[in-house]
Motif scaffolding. Sequence first.
Motif, short mmCIF file in Angstrom:
data_model
loop_
_atom_site.label_atom_id
_atom_site.label_comp_id
_atom_site.label_asym_id
_atom_site.label_seq_id
_atom_site.Cartn_x
_atom_site.Cartn_y
_atom_site.Cartn_z
N CYS B 98 0.88 -1.17 0.00
CA CYS B 98 0.00 0.00 0.00
C CYS B 98 0.92 1.21 0.00
O CYS B 98 1.51 1.55 1.02
N THR B 99 1.05 1.86 -1.17
CA THR B 99 1.99 2.99 -1.25
C THR B 99 1.42 4.24 -0.58
O THR B 99 2.16 5.13 -0.19
N TYR B 121 9.84 -0.17 2.38
CA TYR B 121 9.12 -1.24 1.68
C TYR B 121 8.15 -0.67 0.66
O TYR B 121 8.07 -1.11 -0.49
N ARG B 122 7.41 0.36 1.05
CA ARG B 122 6.37 0.91 0.18
C ARG B 122 6.97 1.51 -1.08
O ARG B 122 6.39 1.40 -2.16
N ALA B 123 8.12 2.14 -0.95
CA ALA B 123 8.75 2.76 -2.13
C ALA B 123 9.40 1.70 -3.02
O ALA B 123 9.20 1.68 -4.24
N ARG B 124 10.13 0.78 -2.40
CA ARG B 124 10.89 -0.18 -3.21
C ARG B 124 10.00 -1.25 -3.82
O ARG B 124 10.30 -1.78 -4.89
N ILE B 126 7.14 -0.93 -5.10
CA ILE B 126 6.48 -0.48 -6.32
C ILE B 126 7.50 -0.19 -7.42
O ILE B 126 7.26 -0.45 -8.59
N ARG B 127 8.67 0.27 -7.03
CA ARG B 127 9.64 0.73 -8.01
C ARG B 127 10.56 -0.39 -8.49
O ARG B 127 10.82 -0.55 -9.67
N ASP B 128 11.06 -1.18 -7.54
CA ASP B 128 12.06 -2.19 -7.90
C ASP B 128 11.81 -3.49 -7.12
O ASP B 128 12.65 -3.94 -6.33
N PRO B 129 10.64 -4.09 -7.34
CA PRO B 129 10.23 -5.21 -6.50
C PRO B 129 11.13 -6.44 -6.60
O PRO B 129 11.36 -7.12 -5.59
N VAL B 149 2.70 -6.24 -9.17
CA VAL B 149 2.64 -5.55 -7.88
C VAL B 149 1.24 -4.98 -7.70
O VAL B 149 0.73 -4.26 -8.56
N VAL B 150 0.63 -5.32 -6.58
CA VAL B 150 -0.73 -4.89 -6.29
C VAL B 150 -0.67 -3.73 -5.31
O VAL B 150 -0.30 -3.91 -4.15
N ASP B 151 -0.98 -2.51 -5.78
CA ASP B 151 -0.98 -1.36 -4.90
C ASP B 151 -2.39 -1.24 -4.31
O ASP B 151 -3.36 -0.96 -5.01
#
Lengths: 92, 206, 84
Positions: B98-99, B121-124, B126-129, B149-151
């Motif tokens: 959840c970003t 965790y929230r940033a990485r 979504i960006r570089d999972p 990736v499920v936001d």
Amino acid sequence: MFAPGETVRVKDAWPEATGPVHIRTPHYVRGVTGEIVRHLGDFPNPEDLAFARPAETRPLYHVRFRKGAVWPEAKPDDELLIEIFEHWLERP
Amino acid sequence: MTILEADSDQLLAAVRALLERKGIVTSPEVHAQIASTDAASPGQGARMVAKAWVDPDYRGLLLEDGTRAAEALGIRMRGLPPLGVLENGLEVHHLVVCTLCSCYPRAVLGYPPFWYKSAAYRARAIRDPRELLASEWKTVIPDTVKLRVVDSTADYRWMVLPRRPDGTEGWDEEQLAAIVRVGDMIGVTVPEAQPAAVGTGSETRS
Amino acid sequence: MCEPVDTEPHSLTDFDREVDALRQLLSARDLMSVDELRRGIEAIPEADYHRLGYYQRWIRSIADNLLRRGVITEAELRAALEAG
């Protein structure tokens, strides 16, 4: 209403630049084109709920995006799956 | 200094005293709510996963309507956000984040782990999972598997139905549930056919 | 934000659990939606936001929302803080 499989674009809108708001559409996906996966149901608009205002019910969709459409360095076939309200979506 | 800048402990005590005096929220109600919140744990999600692995009808229900699938196992869902379940397999691996805040399927997994709520965790995620999973959890998603990736941005809460690991043929539901960890149901780890290591990564009582 | 993720389990404190429970009870009484909680968290000035812990942000938002709704008044809150 949008149908599963339909191409949609997230509005390139930035209401947070002009005043206090609460938005559930992530900034990184604004202006990006994706595909409707399914209609998840109808829910009160969080942008009003957040300010304790009467909130109209709005359709909520699961929308899929190619990761490469958002970040060029991403593995292009990887995907993002995001809940987005109908009033944030438009036909490209 | 505004009144909201008061010390957090004092702010909580003051708010609770006022709500108590007005008869809005009483102390016994707070304690009862804490007890019922503490009762939710990743073990509930693990039971759902294990049942889905052995019962095709239940798997169908779980993927169609997570809320009803949870209720079918006696988990209280009334008044809570709808639960959606996404299946991991050989073609797609889902990772939940959840970003915007820290939306988490609490009804079936309990309190969110500390890492799930962290900005890192929230940033990485979504960006570089792929790099995130490999470096922090030693989870390597093969190039042949699509990472989705499920936001979790709005009204649903999302849980992952992990792939049943090889080497668990003939296991019963209880044995299967014992190997399902909280990270498996978020997508940061994958279940392994061995007894779960100590520590589920979930929040524990202090 | 590209820092390492702390994957160790962390125990919740009594403070954390009380704030969490209070949030749920206020929502159940229709006195604060989860969206109002989030709005209140996002409204915390940036320096304070980074200084405060997770549930410290929550109680600040809860107090903010109860004031906005008129469930409690600023005078009442000030008096309760002084009495505490």
